[in-house]
Scaffold this motif. Structure first.
Motif, PDB file in Angstrom:
ATOM      1  N   LYS A  31       0.839  -1.189   0.000  1.00 18.23           N
ATOM      2  CA  LYS A  31       0.000   0.000   0.000  1.00 18.23           C
ATOM      3  C   LYS A  31       0.881   1.249   0.000  1.00 18.23           C
ATOM      4  O   LYS A  31       1.875   1.321   0.721  1.00 18.23           O
ATOM      5  N   ILE A  32       0.491   2.245  -0.792  1.00 19.61           N
ATOM      6  CA  ILE A  32       1.231   3.502  -0.852  1.00 19.61           C
ATOM      7  C   ILE A  32       0.846   4.341   0.365  1.00 19.61           C
ATOM      8  O   ILE A  32      -0.329   4.674   0.553  1.00 19.61           O
ATOM      9  N   THR A  33       1.838   4.689   1.171  1.00 18.34           N
ATOM     10  CA  THR A  33       1.569   5.457   2.384  1.00 18.34           C
ATOM     11  C   THR A  33       2.144   6.867   2.334  1.00 18.34           C
ATOM     12  O   THR A  33       1.823   7.680   3.197  1.00 18.34           O
ATOM     13  N   ASN A  34       2.977   7.158   1.365  1.00 13.99           N
ATOM     14  CA  ASN A  34       3.569   8.486   1.242  1.00 13.99           C
ATOM     15  C   ASN A  34       2.473   9.491   0.903  1.00 13.99           C
ATOM     16  O   ASN A  34       1.788   9.367  -0.105  1.00 13.99           O
ATOM     17  N   LYS A  35       2.315  10.523   1.759  1.00  6.88           N
ATOM     18  CA  LYS A  35       1.210  11.460   1.562  1.00  6.88           C
ATOM     19  C   LYS A  35       1.397  12.307   0.300  1.00  6.88           C
ATOM     20  O   LYS A  35       0.426  12.711  -0.317  1.00  6.88           O
ATOM     21  N   LEU A  38       0.385  10.032  -2.659  1.00  9.91           N
ATOM     22  CA  LEU A  38      -1.075   9.899  -2.668  1.00  9.91           C
ATOM     23  C   LEU A  38      -1.751  11.178  -3.160  1.00  9.91           C
ATOM     24  O   LEU A  38      -2.723  11.128  -3.919  1.00  9.91           O
ATOM     25  N   SER A  39      -1.231  12.329  -2.733  1.00  8.31           N
ATOM     26  CA  SER A  39      -1.778  13.601  -3.189  1.00  8.31           C
ATOM     27  C   SER A  39      -1.600  13.751  -4.694  1.00  8.31           C
ATOM     28  O   SER A  39      -2.517  14.171  -5.408  1.00  8.31           O
ATOM     29  N   ILE A  44      -4.228  13.663 -10.392  1.00  8.78           N
ATOM     30  CA  ILE A  44      -3.961  13.353 -11.795  1.00  8.78           C
ATOM     31  C   ILE A  44      -5.239  13.368 -12.649  1.00  8.78           C
ATOM     32  O   ILE A  44      -5.251  13.983 -13.711  1.00  8.78           O
ATOM     33  N   PRO A  45      -6.337  12.723 -12.246  1.00 15.88           N
ATOM     34  CA  PRO A  45      -7.529  12.744 -13.110  1.00 15.88           C
ATOM     35  C   PRO A  45      -8.050  14.157 -13.381  1.00 15.88           C
ATOM     36  O   PRO A  45      -8.462  14.467 -14.490  1.00 15.88           O
ATOM     37  N   TYR A  46      -8.013  15.034 -12.385  1.00 14.71           N
ATOM     38  CA  TYR A  46      -8.489  16.403 -12.566  1.00 14.71           C
ATOM     39  C   TYR A  46      -7.579  17.176 -13.514  1.00 14.71           C
ATOM     40  O   TYR A  46      -8.051  17.957 -14.340  1.00 14.71           O
ATOM     41  N   ALA A  47      -6.280  16.969 -13.390  1.00 14.15           N
ATOM     42  CA  ALA A  47      -5.335  17.655 -14.260  1.00 14.15           C
ATOM     43  C   ALA A  47      -5.503  17.213 -15.709  1.00 14.15           C
ATOM     44  O   ALA A  47      -5.519  18.037 -16.629  1.00 14.15           O
ATOM     45  N   VAL A  48      -5.653  15.909 -15.912  1.00 13.18           N
ATOM     46  CA  VAL A  48      -5.820  15.396 -17.274  1.00 13.18           C
ATOM     47  C   VAL A  48      -7.133  15.888 -17.880  1.00 13.18           C
ATOM     48  O   VAL A  48      -7.183  16.296 -19.046  1.00 13.18           O
TER      49      VAL A  48
END
Length: 106
Positions: A31-35, A38-39, A44-48
């Motif tokens: 699991k990715i825990t780096n904040k 994750l941010s 990414i979807p909003y930027a694209v």
């Protein structure tokens, strides 16, 4: 385009698309825990979506003035948390009104 070339191109495109989607699932097991990561992944979807939508807004009407009017009205309606249907209809009607004003009054 010849059929054999098309099939080669299609196969390569399908393979690349599959690899892009499959590799993160295979390579990242925990699991990715780096904040910060994750941010980044969250936005990414909003930027694209913005990169694909905003330029199209300015070239869809063929007239930059009406495009800017529609873009501004859409942004204002979205800022006030109106529904997607209301934003689209408001922007479209403002483009129509601006086009009519430019055509018949100016």
């Amino acid at each position: 385009m010849k059929t054999p070339n098309f099939l080669i191109y299609l196969t390569v495109c399908a393979g690349v698309t599959y690899l892009i989607r499959m590799l993160p699932l295979v390579l990242v097991k925990k699991k990715i825990t780096n904040k910060y990561a994750l941010s980044f992944l969250h936005y990414i979807p909003y930027a694209v979506l913005g990169v694909m939508t905003v330029p199209a807004c300015f070239f869809a009407t063929g007239d930059p003035v009406t495009a800017v009017v529609g873009f501004i009205v859409g942004c204002v309606l979205a800022y006030f948390n109106k529904s997607l249907l209301t934003v689209a209809a408001g922007a479209s009607l403002s483009i129509l009104a601006a086009d009519l004003i430019i055509t018949y009054l100016l």
